[in-house]
Design an enzyme around this catalytic site. Sequence first.
Site, PDB file in Angstrom:
ATOM      1  N   CYS B 133       3.418  12.986  -7.858  1.00 29.89           N
ATOM      2  CA  CYS B 133       3.193  14.583  -8.100  1.00 29.89           C
ATOM      3  C   CYS B 133       2.520  14.278  -7.092  1.00 29.89           C
ATOM      4  O   CYS B 133       2.669  16.123  -6.397  1.00 29.89           O
ATOM      5  CB  CYS B 133       2.776  14.387  -9.642  1.00 29.89           C
ATOM      6  SG  CYS B 133       4.251  14.577 -11.063  1.00 29.89           S
ATOM      7  N   HIS B 134       0.775  14.199  -7.141  1.00 25.57           N
ATOM      8  CA  HIS B 134      -0.396  15.278  -6.166  1.00 25.57           C
ATOM      9  C   HIS B 134      -0.506  14.611  -5.332  1.00 25.57           C
ATOM     10  O   HIS B 134      -1.951  15.075  -4.690  1.00 25.57           O
ATOM     11  CB  HIS B 134      -1.347  15.884  -6.726  1.00 25.57           C
ATOM     12  CG  HIS B 134       0.145  17.078  -8.058  1.00 25.57           C
ATOM     13  ND1 HIS B 134      -0.135  17.198  -9.175  1.00 25.57           N
ATOM     14  CD2 HIS B 134       0.635  18.232  -7.561  1.00 25.57           C
ATOM     15  CE1 HIS B 134       0.868  17.938  -9.535  1.00 25.57           C
ATOM     16  NE2 HIS B 134       1.237  18.573  -8.572  1.00 25.57           N
TER      17      HIS B 134
END
Lengths: 420, 169
Positions: B133-134
């Site tokens: 995701c990040h």
Amino acid sequence: MSDHDYTPSSKVGKWFNDRLPLLTLANHLTDYPTPKNLNYWWTFGGILTFCLITQIVTGLTLAMHYIAHADMAFESVEHIMRDVNYGWLIRYIHANGASMFFLAVYIHIFRSLFYGSYKSPREIIWIIGIIIYLLMMAAAFMGYVLPWGQMSFWGATVITNLFSAIPLVGEGIVTWLWGGYSVDNPTLTRFFTLHYLIPFLILGLVVLHIWALHVPGNNNPVGIDIKKPSKDTVPFHPYIVIKDGFALLMFMIVFAFFVFYSPNILGHADNYIEANPMVTPAHIVPEWYLLPFYAILRSVPDKLLGVVAMLSAILILAVLPWLDTSKIRSAVFRPLYKQFYWILVADVLILGYMGAMPAEGLYLLIARVATAYYFLHFLIILPVLGFKEKTLPIPLSITESVLGGSPNLATVKNKESLEK
Amino acid sequence: MSEKKPERREFLFTASYAVGAVGVGAVVWPLIDQMNPDASVKALASTEVDVSSVKPGNTITVLWRGKPVFIRRRTKDEITEARSVKMEDLIHPEKDEDRAKNPEWLVMLGVCTHLGCVPLNDKGDYDGWFCPCHGSHYDTSGRIRKGPAPLNMEVPKYEFVNANTIKIG
């Protein structure tokens, strides 16, 4: 104002109006004096009202078939798409309607930024607008969770986890929001409840937004205070009604294009996979209208500060009337502000693009520069510009700016004698 | 007498407001607390997992309280790698000895401490996990090494019921 001495022509009308002055209100709305130079950027208020009504009507009908339960939600949405009469149409209008709503609201907001519509005496209109915008984001986010696909589930997980960044109480708040230890059925049912409620809150705020607007009247492209009613104004009906109606038709063509020709282009294929708490999709991206803020969140390497930056980016708009120190409203007469305005537009578009890209390498660097510039614009450039900028002379009336004359003969004579 | 009366009235006002505030609080609290995890959610507190089929270098993922739990049988290299890291190099310093009592078995919540995604196995710059995701990187002990996540992946309460069964919770 003219509506104060309004009397209905019929006896029944008079009887009713004396007890509940609805007809006076209708008369006020019909005769409402509007600046005659409003351009098509001013038609988005009407378009937004249409969007809200569309979302409420399609939402109500979808709710007759949707089942808010973790085991059945995904299936019930497919049931709407395949079995319910015109279910596909209603759902595609609702899903794309959210995007159209945001498209219109962004144009509406950037119209205000260009023409300085947020400045005195219209601060309250602006702040109500920002609250509506926040509620729209909440409604859109929760609505996106309802189909219970992979993007629904993981979007809900990521966004609710933003609250875990709050020191000490963060984890407790997240558990409270979830109603469990992860996003699950209790989360889905409460999101459905709130998703149903928020549009009606927005409707109430829209009434206040218009009410507050009708106190000072509309701003206009020239951005000067005008006498109402006068040669500078036209009655709302039929002039503005027709213009708004035409713009609405054009808008509906765009809307219909998405609904009928590319209904899924603004969505994510992953959301047609049922929610699975064991697997995160390889690339989580929010809907396009949240991307600039998502880019700001990711461009800060610290969890808490990232969340703070993202929220500040939105809330900074609420204090904009006091950050912009310039007395001149319209960018037409602010040569420097006009340039910075377009840089801001480009900056937000760049942020949106970076929000869709993976947060690494050059993308991350550009997102960081764009984030810094976003805050620079509001916190430094705008306050300083108000003092430093040499603005152009503003016309005395709308008529003067269009025809070169003025309804006030004395002013014309004065001007002519100055030119000689 | 004219000076005394307002004081008495002010006291009554303040007392009324105070009682009113307590009343409002008492009514609002149930409406807020109903959103907290209910009894049926809390009842699903523990899970037993048979790990006899897990080979060294493999990870199984089980669901506990709606969250994935990674159970990894680590290889000798991974254990050595996890235990040779200096504490100064860690963002959230924790000894591998404290995270994995039995060095062969690493049991932790498969939830990224940034925003709750499920990190991917055998990926990232530290041979452990990588969150898509990040972009947070975790090492072979599930400790955060690079990226926006602030903490190591959480080790839940668990015990070996017998040689082949782990009880989580």
